[in-house]
Design a protein around this motif. Structure first.
Motif, short mmCIF file in Angstrom:
data_model
loop_
_atom_site.label_atom_id
_atom_site.label_comp_id
_atom_site.label_asym_id
_atom_site.label_seq_id
_atom_site.Cartn_x
_atom_site.Cartn_y
_atom_site.Cartn_z
N GLY A 61 -12.39 11.21 -4.26
CA GLY A 61 -13.24 12.40 -4.31
C GLY A 61 -14.62 12.00 -4.80
O GLY A 61 -14.77 10.94 -5.43
N SER A 65 -15.81 15.50 -8.82
CA SER A 65 -14.86 16.31 -8.05
C SER A 65 -13.60 16.64 -8.85
O SER A 65 -12.77 17.43 -8.42
N PHE A 162 -7.13 13.61 -2.35
CA PHE A 162 -8.58 13.73 -2.14
C PHE A 162 -9.02 15.10 -2.65
O PHE A 162 -8.61 16.13 -2.13
N ASP A 164 -11.56 17.72 -2.73
CA ASP A 164 -12.65 18.13 -1.86
C ASP A 164 -13.47 19.20 -2.56
O ASP A 164 -12.93 20.25 -2.94
N ILE A 204 -11.15 7.95 3.43
CA ILE A 204 -10.34 9.18 3.35
C ILE A 204 -9.77 9.51 4.74
O ILE A 204 -8.60 9.86 4.89
N LYS A 205 -10.62 9.34 5.75
CA LYS A 205 -10.18 9.58 7.13
C LYS A 205 -9.04 8.61 7.50
O LYS A 205 -8.05 8.99 8.11
N SER A 208 -5.90 9.75 5.97
CA SER A 208 -5.46 10.97 6.64
C SER A 208 -4.74 10.62 7.93
O SER A 208 -3.66 11.14 8.24
N LEU A 213 -2.44 11.33 3.19
CA LEU A 213 -3.51 11.99 2.42
C LEU A 213 -3.14 13.44 2.07
O LEU A 213 -2.66 14.18 2.92
N HIS A 214 -3.40 13.79 0.81
CA HIS A 214 -3.27 15.19 0.39
C HIS A 214 -4.67 15.67 0.01
O HIS A 214 -5.23 15.24 -1.00
N LYS A 215 -5.19 16.56 0.84
CA LYS A 215 -6.53 17.10 0.56
C LYS A 215 -6.36 18.33 -0.32
O LYS A 215 -5.60 19.24 0.01
N ASP A 217 -8.25 21.39 -2.53
CA ASP A 217 -9.46 22.17 -2.79
C ASP A 217 -9.86 21.94 -4.26
O ASP A 217 -9.13 22.31 -5.18
#
Ligand code: UDP
Ligand code: MG
Length: 256
Positions: A61, A65, A162, A164, A204-205, A208, A213-215, A217
């Motif tokens: 992040g 973040s 991650f 975001d 990160i991509k 993913s 990946l766990h995005k 908020d």
């Protein structure tokens, strides 16, 4: 640790449902999800006997973040060891390390420290840790970092988080956190953000696309964000969440 789990098991058999209800209230999720006799099997958990590959989580992040804050929470609930790579590098500055002044300059500029330095520190820290659950906070910062780490046989992450968060919010948090860091000033933050976008987002991509990946908020209060983090670990594998829970239970007031 395992023995403790076994005695917990017999304790649970008498008052299991009451305890699970209490834990649901205390931890904010369904504790039966992480309680299973499976966690008591040392061969699966790898805590006793020969050391197995640790369960490694990379935490990514932008600056501000919430990586470090949420890592502390995860440590407290799930018994991970927190390796903040920024902290490992800051320690190097104050040690007699030959790289100290280079690291200081790089951090001041908001750039990325050469992979060979970082990778060595992380590998050493993971190997020195007796814990089989590890959070690596703030690494890899670039594809180059990631590949260098893989090349030296660094332990691959099992999952990647991650956080975001909108840029304006990250800037606000960094400038308000008053931790005395040389890089928490507006000019360096701008550079860190642009390095993040240019070099860290591709990593990160990559994760993913790998499906690990766990995005999350990253907006809201610390508690609100943690509510989003918690189910990821609770639902993961029985052994990860529950072992720490079992050690907490043996000392927690609801179990007296
Ligand atoms: N850093 C780096 N490689 C890493 C981690 C950190 O070069 O793998 C450097 C980089 O200059 C970064 C600084 O250390 O800006 C601070 O990193 P930290 O993760 O502590 O900052 P955060 O992102 O948490 O604000
Ligand atoms: Mg940090």
């Amino acid at each position: 640790m395992w023995r403790r789990g076994v005695s917990l098991s017999s304790m649970l058999s008498s008052s299991k449902s009451r305890l699970l209800n209490q834990m649901q209230v205390a931890y904010g999720f369904n504790a039966s999800q992480v309680f299973s006799t499976r966690v008591l099997n040392p061969a699966e958990d790898g805590v006793s006997g020969a050391r197995r590959k640790p369960f490694v989580t990379f935490v990514l992040g932008g600056p501000g973040s919430g990586k470090g804050t949420q890592c502390t929470r995860i440590v407290n609930t799930f018994g991970f060891t927190h390796l903040s790579v920024g902290d490992l590098l800051r320690k190097e500055i104050y040690s007699d390390s030959e790289n100290g002044s280079m690291i200081l300059d790089t951090i001041k500029e908001g750039k990325i420290v050469p992979s060979e330095v970082t990778v060595k520190l992380i590998k050493k820290a993971i190997e020195a840790s007796e814990n089989n659950r590890i959070l690596v906070d703030g690494f890899p910062r670039s594809e180059e970092n990631r590949i260098a780490y893989e090349r030296v046989g660094g332990v691959e992450p099992d999952i990647v988080l991650f956080f975001d968060c909108p840029k304006e919010e990250m800037v606000k948090r960094v400038l308000n956190r008053n931790q005395g860091r040389i890089d928490d000033n507006i000019d360096t933050v701008k550079e860190r953000l642009s390095v993040f976008e240019e070099l860290n987002l591709p990593v990160i991509k990559y994760y993913s696309e790998k499906g690990i990946l766990h995005k999350i908020d990253g907006t809201g209060t610390e508690d609100e964000i943690y509510e989003r983090v918690l189910p990821i670990f609770a639902a993961l594998s029985w052994s990860v969440g529950a072992l720490k829970m079992s050690s907490q239970i043996s000392i927690c007031p609801i179990c007296k």
